[in-house]
Scaffold this motif. Structure first.
Motif, PDB file in Angstrom:
ATOM      1  N   VAL A  72       4.493 -37.878 -35.847  1.00  0.00           N
ATOM      2  CA  VAL A  72       5.090 -36.712 -37.087  1.00  0.00           C
ATOM      3  C   VAL A  72       5.396 -35.727 -36.464  1.00  0.00           C
ATOM      4  CG1 VAL A  72       3.647 -35.827 -39.225  1.00  0.00           C
ATOM      5  CG2 VAL A  72       3.196 -37.620 -38.480  1.00  0.00           C
ATOM      6  N   GLN A  73       4.406 -34.801 -35.677  1.00  0.00           N
ATOM      7  CA  GLN A  73       4.315 -33.446 -35.271  1.00  0.00           C
ATOM      8  C   GLN A  73       5.861 -33.670 -34.008  1.00  0.00           C
ATOM      9  OE1 GLN A  73       4.380 -32.639 -31.158  1.00  0.00           O
ATOM     10  NE2 GLN A  73       4.835 -30.606 -32.021  1.00  0.00           N
ATOM     11  N   ILE A  74       6.549 -34.938 -33.756  1.00  0.00           N
ATOM     12  CA  ILE A  74       7.481 -34.609 -33.229  1.00  0.00           C
ATOM     13  C   ILE A  74       8.797 -35.091 -33.815  1.00  0.00           C
ATOM     14  CG2 ILE A  74       9.055 -36.404 -31.985  1.00  0.00           C
ATOM     15  CD1 ILE A  74       7.131 -34.753 -30.442  1.00  0.00           C
ATOM     16  N   GLU A  75       8.474 -35.442 -35.414  1.00  0.00           N
ATOM     17  CA  GLU A  75       9.335 -35.320 -36.042  1.00  0.00           C
ATOM     18  C   GLU A  75       9.489 -33.853 -37.284  1.00  0.00           C
ATOM     19  OE1 GLU A  75      10.275 -37.746 -40.428  1.00  0.00           O
ATOM     20  OE2 GLU A  75       9.428 -39.001 -38.953  1.00  0.00           O
ATOM     21  N   ALA A  76       8.378 -33.817 -37.390  1.00  0.00           N
ATOM     22  CA  ALA A  76       8.144 -32.351 -38.676  1.00  0.00           C
ATOM     23  C   ALA A  76       8.281 -30.804 -37.811  1.00  0.00           C
ATOM     24  CB  ALA A  76       6.724 -32.625 -38.896  1.00  0.00           C
ATOM     25  N   GLU A  77       7.729 -31.321 -36.477  1.00  0.00           N
ATOM     26  CA  GLU A  77       7.857 -29.811 -35.490  1.00  0.00           C
ATOM     27  C   GLU A  77       9.241 -29.790 -34.729  1.00  0.00           C
ATOM     28  OE1 GLU A  77       4.119 -28.434 -34.752  1.00  0.00           O
ATOM     29  OE2 GLU A  77       3.429 -29.448 -36.634  1.00  0.00           O
ATOM     30  N   HIS A  78       9.202 -30.763 -33.530  1.00  0.00           N
ATOM     31  CA  HIS A  78       9.847 -30.365 -32.889  1.00  0.00           C
ATOM     32  C   HIS A  78      10.614 -30.729 -32.903  1.00  0.00           C
ATOM     33  CE1 HIS A  78      10.965 -31.140 -28.319  1.00  0.00           C
ATOM     34  NE2 HIS A  78      11.376 -32.076 -28.346  1.00  0.00           N
ATOM     35  N   MET A  79      11.266 -31.409 -33.606  1.00  0.00           N
ATOM     36  CA  MET A  79      12.596 -32.125 -34.203  1.00  0.00           C
ATOM     37  C   MET A  79      13.108 -30.403 -35.252  1.00  0.00           C
ATOM     38  SD  MET A  79      13.030 -35.508 -33.846  1.00  0.00           S
ATOM     39  CE  MET A  79      13.023 -36.819 -32.802  1.00  0.00           C
ATOM     40  N   GLY A  80      12.317 -30.048 -35.995  1.00  0.00           N
ATOM     41  CA  GLY A  80      12.319 -28.996 -37.010  1.00  0.00           C
ATOM     42  C   GLY A  80      13.128 -29.905 -38.394  1.00  0.00           C
ATOM     43  N   ILE A  81      12.301 -31.510 -38.611  1.00  0.00           N
ATOM     44  CA  ILE A  81      12.931 -31.947 -40.247  1.00  0.00           C
ATOM     45  C   ILE A  81      11.755 -31.725 -40.647  1.00  0.00           C
ATOM     46  CG2 ILE A  81      13.141 -34.101 -40.560  1.00  0.00           C
ATOM     47  CD1 ILE A  81      13.870 -34.920 -37.928  1.00  0.00           C
ATOM     48  N   GLY A  82      10.259 -30.927 -40.875  1.00  0.00           N
ATOM     49  CA  GLY A  82       9.581 -31.423 -41.586  1.00  0.00           C
ATOM     50  C   GLY A  82       8.947 -32.127 -42.089  1.00  0.00           C
ATOM     51  N   GLU A  83       7.958 -32.934 -42.947  1.00  0.00           N
ATOM     52  CA  GLU A  83       7.083 -33.612 -43.161  1.00  0.00           C
ATOM     53  C   GLU A  83       7.589 -34.175 -44.670  1.00  0.00           C
ATOM     54  OE1 GLU A  83       2.802 -35.562 -43.319  1.00  0.00           O
ATOM     55  OE2 GLU A  83       3.108 -33.529 -42.050  1.00  0.00           O
ATOM     56  N   ARG A  84       8.749 -35.087 -44.697  1.00  0.00           N
ATOM     57  CA  ARG A  84       9.150 -35.645 -46.281  1.00  0.00           C
ATOM     58  C   ARG A  84       7.461 -36.491 -46.365  1.00  0.00           C
ATOM     59  NH1 ARG A  84      14.579 -36.792 -42.501  1.00  0.00           N
ATOM     60  NH2 ARG A  84      12.818 -38.190 -41.108  1.00  0.00           N
ATOM     61  N   SER A  85       8.096 -37.289 -47.429  1.00  0.00           N
ATOM     62  CA  SER A  85       6.777 -37.979 -47.829  1.00  0.00           C
ATOM     63  C   SER A  85       6.761 -39.156 -47.019  1.00  0.00           C
ATOM     64  CB  SER A  85       7.487 -38.261 -49.766  1.00  0.00           C
ATOM     65  OG  SER A  85       9.245 -38.637 -49.207  1.00  0.00           O
ATOM     66  N   ASP A  86       8.248 -40.147 -46.360  1.00  0.00           N
ATOM     67  CA  ASP A  86       7.835 -40.927 -45.842  1.00  0.00           C
ATOM     68  C   ASP A  86       7.272 -40.993 -44.234  1.00  0.00           C
ATOM     69  OD1 ASP A  86      10.113 -40.792 -44.854  1.00  0.00           O
ATOM     70  OD2 ASP A  86      10.858 -42.516 -45.055  1.00  0.00           O
ATOM     71  N   THR A  87       7.238 -39.550 -44.060  1.00  0.00           N
ATOM     72  CA  THR A  87       6.808 -39.554 -42.551  1.00  0.00           C
ATOM     73  C   THR A  87       6.334 -40.448 -41.825  1.00  0.00           C
ATOM     74  OG1 THR A  87       8.181 -37.512 -42.622  1.00  0.00           O
ATOM     75  CG2 THR A  87       7.049 -37.565 -40.765  1.00  0.00           C
ATOM     76  N   ARG A  88       4.792 -39.682 -42.641  1.00  0.00           N
ATOM     77  CA  ARG A  88       3.236 -40.368 -41.423  1.00  0.00           C
ATOM     78  C   ARG A  88       3.434 -42.275 -42.335  1.00  0.00           C
ATOM     79  NH1 ARG A  88      -0.846 -38.358 -39.978  1.00  0.00           N
ATOM     80  NH2 ARG A  88       0.274 -36.576 -40.874  1.00  0.00           N
ATOM     81  N   GLU A  89       4.209 -42.687 -42.704  1.00  0.00           N
ATOM     82  CA  GLU A  89       4.038 -43.577 -43.498  1.00  0.00           C
ATOM     83  C   GLU A  89       4.879 -44.422 -42.352  1.00  0.00           C
ATOM     84  OE1 GLU A  89       5.934 -47.463 -46.495  1.00  0.00           O
ATOM     85  OE2 GLU A  89       5.573 -44.984 -47.510  1.00  0.00           O
ATOM     86  N   ARG A  90       6.081 -44.023 -41.979  1.00  0.00           N
ATOM     87  CA  ARG A  90       6.750 -44.455 -40.779  1.00  0.00           C
ATOM     88  C   ARG A  90       6.422 -44.277 -39.773  1.00  0.00           C
ATOM     89  NH1 ARG A  90      10.955 -41.382 -39.878  1.00  0.00           N
ATOM     90  NH2 ARG A  90      10.344 -39.578 -41.316  1.00  0.00           N
ATOM     91  N   ALA A  91       5.942 -43.448 -39.581  1.00  0.00           N
ATOM     92  CA  ALA A  91       4.404 -43.504 -37.828  1.00  0.00           C
ATOM     93  C   ALA A  91       3.610 -44.717 -37.813  1.00  0.00           C
ATOM     94  CB  ALA A  91       4.545 -42.088 -37.446  1.00  0.00           C
ATOM     95  N   GLN A  92       3.486 -44.432 -38.963  1.00  0.00           N
ATOM     96  CA  GLN A  92       2.054 -45.564 -39.301  1.00  0.00           C
ATOM     97  C   GLN A  92       2.206 -47.572 -39.069  1.00  0.00           C
ATOM     98  OE1 GLN A  92       0.205 -44.942 -42.562  1.00  0.00           O
ATOM     99  NE2 GLN A  92      -1.221 -43.599 -41.738  1.00  0.00           N
ATOM    100  N   SER A  93       3.699 -46.857 -39.118  1.00  0.00           N
ATOM    101  CA  SER A  93       4.675 -48.585 -38.788  1.00  0.00           C
ATOM    102  C   SER A  93       5.337 -49.055 -37.136  1.00  0.00           C
ATOM    103  CB  SER A  93       5.667 -48.673 -40.248  1.00  0.00           C
ATOM    104  OG  SER A  93       5.404 -49.153 -41.094  1.00  0.00           O
ATOM    105  N   VAL A  94       5.769 -47.621 -36.367  1.00  0.00           N
ATOM    106  CA  VAL A  94       5.745 -47.762 -35.336  1.00  0.00           C
ATOM    107  C   VAL A  94       4.212 -48.673 -34.901  1.00  0.00           C
ATOM    108  CG1 VAL A  94       6.170 -46.394 -33.484  1.00  0.00           C
ATOM    109  CG2 VAL A  94       8.043 -46.112 -35.722  1.00  0.00           C
ATOM    110  N   VAL A  95       3.568 -47.623 -35.034  1.00  0.00           N
ATOM    111  CA  VAL A  95       2.442 -47.461 -34.129  1.00  0.00           C
ATOM    112  C   VAL A  95       1.841 -49.168 -34.806  1.00  0.00           C
ATOM    113  CG1 VAL A  95      -0.304 -47.385 -33.858  1.00  0.00           C
ATOM    114  CG2 VAL A  95       1.796 -45.229 -33.876  1.00  0.00           C
ATOM    115  N   ALA A  96       1.837 -49.643 -35.705  1.00  0.00           N
ATOM    116  CA  ALA A  96       1.228 -50.966 -36.138  1.00  0.00           C
ATOM    117  C   ALA A  96       2.780 -51.780 -35.145  1.00  0.00           C
ATOM    118  CB  ALA A  96       1.123 -50.883 -37.396  1.00  0.00           C
ATOM    119  N   ALA A  97       3.583 -52.116 -35.438  1.00  0.00           N
ATOM    120  CA  ALA A  97       4.911 -52.193 -34.421  1.00  0.00           C
ATOM    121  C   ALA A  97       3.966 -52.916 -33.019  1.00  0.00           C
ATOM    122  CB  ALA A  97       6.291 -52.468 -35.191  1.00  0.00           C
ATOM    123  N   ILE A  98       4.440 -51.431 -32.658  1.00  0.00           N
ATOM    124  CA  ILE A  98       4.067 -51.251 -31.401  1.00  0.00           C
ATOM    125  C   ILE A  98       2.638 -52.286 -31.294  1.00  0.00           C
ATOM    126  CG2 ILE A  98       3.005 -50.404 -29.286  1.00  0.00           C
ATOM    127  CD1 ILE A  98       5.140 -47.867 -30.278  1.00  0.00           C
TER     128      ILE A  98
END
Length: 110
Positions: A72-98
């Motif tokens: 979430v921090q990489i996407e929102a801050e490092h990439m400068g995109i900000g936290e969108r409504s699905d940011t955390r959900e996508r990050a959780q899905s990546v972690v679960a898939a890994i």
């Protein structure tokens, strides 16, 4: 003293499959595209360092929530995109898939 066992190696193509199909925070792929399509190869490694770090942290026992927060921090801050409504959900899905991918790591012969 027994020799040290080399660390496992990650199957980068499997990690990319996870990252590109679930995460892709800057939406580089169009619908129906894959990271390994010929016209995408110039940026196929775009997320590698973040995904490799996340997978490594999980392999070493980091809590899922910590790795989710990292993505979430990489996407929102490092990439400068900000936290969108699905940011955390996508990050959780990546972690679960890994976590669920039993073939993500290869272990050298012992």
């Amino acid at each position: 003293m027994a020799p040290l066992t080399p660390p496992p190696k990650i199957k980068l193509s499997r990690l990319r499959d996870i990252g590109w199909s679930i995460w892709d925070p800057i939406a580089l792929l169009s619908a129906g595209q894959s990271w390994d399509d010929e016209d995408c190869r110039g940026f196929a490694d775009e997320y590698d360092r973040y995904l490799i770090y996340a997978a490594g942290q999980l392999r070493r026992g980091a809590p899922d929530a910590e790795v989710v927060s990292y993505l979430v921090q990489i996407e929102a801050e490092h990439m400068g995109i900000g936290e969108r409504s699905d940011t955390r959900e996508r990050a959780q899905s990546v972690v679960a898939a890994i976590r669920a991918d039993d073939e993500l790591w290869t272990y050298p012969d012992r």
